[in-house]
Design a protein around this motif. Structure first.
Motif, mmCIF file in Angstrom:
data_model
loop_
_atom_site.group_PDB
_atom_site.id
_atom_site.type_symbol
_atom_site.label_atom_id
_atom_site.label_comp_id
_atom_site.label_asym_id
_atom_site.label_seq_id
_atom_site.Cartn_x
_atom_site.Cartn_y
_atom_site.Cartn_z
ATOM 1 N N GLN A 259 0.732 -1.385 -0.079
ATOM 2 C CA GLN A 259 0.054 0.052 -0.059
ATOM 3 C C GLN A 259 0.754 1.274 -0.040
ATOM 4 N N ASP A 260 1.900 1.186 0.772
ATOM 5 C CA ASP A 260 2.698 2.248 0.764
ATOM 6 C C ASP A 260 3.333 2.438 -0.552
ATOM 7 N N ALA A 261 3.834 1.515 -1.325
ATOM 8 C CA ALA A 261 4.512 1.596 -2.550
ATOM 9 C C ALA A 261 3.427 2.245 -3.583
ATOM 10 N N GLU A 262 2.149 1.677 -3.383
ATOM 11 C CA GLU A 262 1.141 2.036 -4.417
ATOM 12 C C GLU A 262 1.048 3.668 -4.201
ATOM 13 N N ARG A 263 1.026 4.206 -2.948
ATOM 14 C CA ARG A 263 0.903 5.436 -2.709
ATOM 15 C C ARG A 263 2.227 6.360 -3.292
ATOM 16 N N VAL A 264 3.403 5.729 -3.312
ATOM 17 C CA VAL A 264 4.587 6.528 -3.833
ATOM 18 C C VAL A 264 4.381 6.602 -4.982
ATOM 19 N N LEU A 265 4.047 5.516 -5.745
ATOM 20 C CA LEU A 265 4.168 5.427 -7.467
ATOM 21 C C LEU A 265 3.025 6.342 -7.870
ATOM 22 N N THR A 266 1.827 5.929 -7.596
ATOM 23 C CA THR A 266 0.926 6.903 -7.924
ATOM 24 C C THR A 266 0.824 8.398 -7.684
ATOM 25 N N ASP A 267 1.346 8.787 -6.716
ATOM 26 C CA ASP A 267 1.805 10.194 -6.510
ATOM 27 C C ASP A 267 2.969 10.747 -7.672
ATOM 28 N N LEU A 268 3.966 9.723 -7.773
ATOM 29 C CA LEU A 268 4.842 9.841 -8.660
ATOM 30 C C LEU A 268 4.166 10.171 -10.286
ATOM 31 N N VAL A 269 3.159 9.233 -10.614
ATOM 32 C CA VAL A 269 2.519 9.390 -11.805
ATOM 33 C C VAL A 269 1.884 10.917 -11.762
ATOM 34 N N LYS A 270 1.154 11.127 -10.879
ATOM 35 C CA LYS A 270 0.370 12.413 -10.731
ATOM 36 C C LYS A 270 1.291 13.644 -11.174
ATOM 37 N N ARG A 271 2.588 13.607 -10.348
ATOM 38 C CA ARG A 271 3.596 14.668 -10.447
ATOM 39 C C ARG A 271 4.414 14.506 -11.587
ATOM 40 N N ARG A 272 4.782 13.551 -12.288
ATOM 41 C CA ARG A 272 5.673 13.588 -13.405
ATOM 42 C C ARG A 272 4.791 13.033 -14.716
ATOM 43 N N GLY A 273 3.845 12.389 -14.602
ATOM 44 C CA GLY A 273 3.368 11.898 -15.841
ATOM 45 C C GLY A 273 3.611 10.412 -15.908
ATOM 46 N N PRO A 274 2.783 9.650 -16.649
ATOM 47 C CA PRO A 274 2.844 8.174 -16.995
ATOM 48 C C PRO A 274 4.312 7.920 -17.700
ATOM 49 N N SER A 275 5.036 6.930 -17.041
ATOM 50 C CA SER A 275 6.112 6.603 -17.787
ATOM 51 C C SER A 275 6.239 4.969 -17.526
ATOM 52 N N SER A 276 6.974 4.412 -18.545
ATOM 53 C CA SER A 276 6.918 2.719 -18.681
ATOM 54 C C SER A 276 7.532 2.361 -17.367
#
Length: 447
Positions: A259-276
């Motif tokens: 759950q912590d990993a999901e939070r970190v990664l979804t926040d990164l997508v929001k801030r930086r946009g989608p990446s592979s």
């Protein structure tokens, strides 16, 4: 910013003139400023003179970093060298910023499939807000918040004491020595890596390269908790980069903190946009949650998580078709459904083409051959699978890599067995992969 319609570096295009006229220019005007773009200046003489004057004298500047245009980055470097504050940066969502720029606050804007602004009003308002913030803080403090990394990081810049050059030389030599020690320690296990880490002392005094090397050394010996603790102790500008946040999410998930990993990664997508890369790691989080739900016997939740993992991997593959990793995971998981996802047959040749292009470029790594191995297993090609397994073992790989591949082959085999297909040869490949993985004694208990 670039002019006209240019490549985005990922197979698409960007209409920069529309970005300027629909987002940037009205945002600047809304902030009570006057927009000035180089191609709108009708001026004779040497073009570099007015360019340098603008970069040095304009109170505020906006830089569009989309596609990492060389001219834009050169001009941004000039600006950052002479102006400590009031430079606002933006880029097209979906692209990846170079490492040196990644820690700096940057506004993503949205494009449609043909490269035109798709949310102009929203992005315009966001840019206006940043410019208004810069104007407000400048008015209150007679200067804005420092946004130039030179002024933020290099003590005393631009009046640097000449004696610092000797300190710099010593640091370079020290950093290279540490990296060599870490490379050796990775072959000996966690205890050896920890011994090197103890010698580093205060992490705030360490250069980024050393800290990244240490982080990847912990990853190589499967010490997920050490990875997460290191990220949490890193200087914030480095810890907030996309590279470090991706590795942080990766380690959190491997440490059982999905759950912590999901939070970190979804926040990164929001801030930086989608990446592979980001979505490939996030897909793995959902993949692990899917397997956990299966073990619990919660079929309904498991089916939902499987769909979520497939969707996330597909999103990552669509963000960069050249990266086959999220693609192979998507098509592999499509085999896990009760009825094989019909999109699998459409995607298989695309994934194969992506990885074959990477191999033909002359820089294949373990994951490229592992991808070809999984494609061969999906196609029931035993001879090709055996060949790619051998090639994978000839490349350098972290100790967890063969275990990950063995797990994927197991999932494929079990899905085939559920459909009445006996595949003992796949099980033999799994056993070889697991034999290549580091023994449990070299891990830290979180692997």
């Amino acid at each position: 910013m670039p002019f006209g319609t240019k490549s985005d570096g990922m197979g698409g295009t960007v209409n920069f003139d529309k970005v300027y006229h629909q987002i940037i220019k009205p945002a600047i005007e809304q902030a009570g400023l006057e927009p000035l773009r180089a191609d709108e200046e009708v001026i004779g003489g040497f073009i570099h003179k007015p360019m340098f004057e603008r970069l040095i004298l304009c109170e505020y500047a906006v830089a569009d970093l989309t596609a990492a245009n060389a001219n834009v980055f050169y001009e941004l470097g000039v600006r950052h060298a002479v102006r400590p504050w009031s430079t606002v940066m933006l880029f097209a969502q979906g692209g990846r910023l170079p490492f040196d720029i990644a820690p700096i606050r940057t506004l993503p804007y949205q494009l449609d499939p043909v490269g035109n602004p798709s949310a102009a009003e929203t992005d315009q308002s966001a840019l206006t807000a940043l410019l208004n913030e810069a104007r407000r803080t400048a008015g209150e403090h007679e200067r804005g918040p420092i946004d130039s990394p030179l002024y933020q990081i290099v003590e005393g810049y631009p009046a640097i004491d000449h004696t610092k050059t000797d300190v710099f030389r010593n640091k370079v030599a020290y950093s290279e020595a540490i990296k060599k020690k870490l490379a050796e320690a990775r072959t000996q296990g966690l205890a050896a890596v920890q011994e090197v880490a103890v010698t580093l002392g205060d992490l705030s005094n360490q250069e980024a390269g050393v800290l990244i090397d240490l982080l990847l050394s912990y990853r190589a010996v499967n010490s997920w908790t050490s990875m997460t603790e290191l990220v949490e102790r890193m200087p914030r500008p480095l810890a907030d980069t996309a590279l470090i946040q991706e590795q942080y999410g990766f380690a959190l998930n491997r440490a059982g903190r999905g759950q912590d990993a999901e939070r970190v990664l979804t926040d990164l997508v929001k801030r930086r946009g989608p990446s592979s890369e980001t979505l490939g790691i996030l897909g793995r989080v959902y993949k692990d949650q899917w397997e956990a739900a299966l073990v619990k016997g919660d079929r309904r939740v498991a089916n939902a998580l499987l769909d979520k993992a497939i969707t996330t991997y597909l999103w990552g593959f669509e963000a960069d078709w050249r990266d086959a990793y999220p693609g192979i995971n998507a098509v592999t998981l499509m085999s896990m459904k009760d009825n094989i996802d019909p999109r699998q047959q459409q995607l298989l040749p695309v994934v194969r083409y992506a990885v074959e292009r990477k191999v033909s470029a002359g820089t294949p790594d373990y994951w490229d051959y592992a991808t070809l191995l999984e494609l061969a297993v999906l196609a029931d090609d035993e001879i090709a699978a055996d060949q790619y397994l051998g090639l994978a073992f000839t490349t350098a790989y972290d100790s967890f890599a063969p275990t990950t591949t063995a797990r994927n082959l197991r999932l494929i085999r079990e899905s085939k067995e559920r459909r009445g297909e006996s595949k003992n040869w796949i099980q033999e490949l799994e056993a070889e992969l697991l034999a290549k993985a580091n023994p449990p004694a070299k891990a830290n208990g979180n692997s």
